[in-house]
Scaffold this active site. Structure first.
Site, PDB file in Angstrom:
ATOM      1  N   LYS A  83       6.564  -9.362   0.139  1.00 33.08           N
ATOM      2  CA  LYS A  83       6.111  -8.679   1.341  1.00 33.08           C
ATOM      3  C   LYS A  83       6.005  -7.196   1.027  1.00 33.08           C
ATOM      4  CE  LYS A  83       6.971  -9.982   6.065  1.00 33.08           C
ATOM      5  NZ  LYS A  83       7.988 -10.198   7.089  1.00 33.08           N
TER       6      LYS A  83
HETATM    7  O1  G3P Z   1       8.941 -10.819  10.010  1.00 33.58           O
HETATM    8  C1  G3P Z   1       8.392  -9.754  10.631  1.00 33.58           C
HETATM    9  C2  G3P Z   1       8.217  -9.807  12.121  1.00 33.58           C
HETATM   10  O2  G3P Z   1       8.012 -11.106  12.565  1.00 33.58           O
HETATM   11  C3  G3P Z   1       9.202  -9.007  12.909  1.00 33.58           C
HETATM   12  O3  G3P Z   1       9.260  -9.322  14.261  1.00 33.58           O
HETATM   13  O4  G3P Z   1      10.417  -9.286  16.423  1.00 33.58           O
HETATM   14  O5  G3P Z   1      11.018  -7.581  14.681  1.00 33.58           O
HETATM   15  O6  G3P Z   1       8.853  -7.464  15.880  1.00 33.58           O
HETATM   16  P1  G3P Z   1       9.925  -8.351  15.356  1.00 33.58           P
END
Ligand code: G3P
Length: 221
Positions: A83
């Protein structure tokens, strides 16, 4: 649509994998930091549970360092996808790593142009953070829709991952749009199974069956 689980928690990964619908895992430094475990050991355990793409994020910020760190992480397991954060340095690193055959997932994508750049650099995946866009009053799924159209226009092989999923409606809209992947937190995955009419229906079927058994004419199990 492939469903990945968006977590670094081993219990959640094991449980969701046992349901038979999870084909990959995405992590990020925030999710990893919650587990309070050595990074490599955690990643290797995740790789031993799920036989599919496992996204692991680099934390270096300059291209040479990103590539070096990425090559090291990628050497831990063949299913690892690196990533890499969106940006000039990140895109340069993706170009280099993808030319070496290393799988990449450009993260922190918030616009169709960023999705276009990720594809131009040869990324395997581009993660569009729909929930974080919704949080600031923009329509995250609209960015997904436009990016999917751009990818179709030029037959890019990069797959969009609908990420930062907050509720089952994000998953539904992703599937309706034909997004190749949604990465879903454990709680949202659980919620997707539920419908009040399913619970009421099952309760009624079972109680009617009990009534039949009481008449002693139902086949014995
Ligand atoms: O994996 C990255 C992403 O899905 C993060 O989500 O909930 O932290 O905005 P969030």
């Amino acid at each position: 649509m492939k469903i990945f689980i968006d977590t670094a928690n081993i219990e959640e990964i094991k449980e969701a994998t046992s349901w038979g619908i999870v084909q990959g895992v995405t992590t990020n430094p925030t999710l990893v930091s919650r587990e309070r475990r050595p990074f490599k050991e955690l990643v290797e355990e995740i790789c031993s549970i799920v036989d599919g793409p496992i996204s692991v994020e680099v934390t270096a910020t300059e291209v040479e360092e990103m590539v070096k760190e990425g090559e090291e992480i990628a050497s831990w397991h063949p299913n690892i996808v690196l990533k890499i954060p969106m940006g000039v340095e990140g895109i340069k690193a993706v170009k280099k790593l993808s030319s070496e055959g290393v799988k990449t997932n450009v993260t922190l994508v918030f616009s169709p142009n960023q999705a276009l750049l990720a594809a131009e650099a040869g990324a395997t995946y581009a993660s569009i953070f729909v929930g974080r866009l919704d949080d600031i009053g923009q329509d995250g799924m609209e960015v997904v829709e436009k990016s999917l159209q751009i990818y179709r226009n030029y037959s890019f092989t990069t797959d969009i991952i609908v990420a930062s999923v907050r509720h089952p409606l994000h998953v539904l809209r992703a599937a309706e749009m034909g997004a190749p992947v949604a990465t879903v937190p454990f709680k949202v995955l659980e919620a997707m199974f539920k419908h009040p009419l399913t619970d009421i229906g099952l309760e009624r079927f079972l109680s009617d069956w009990e009534k039949l058994k009481a008449l002693k004419i139902a086949p014995e199990k």
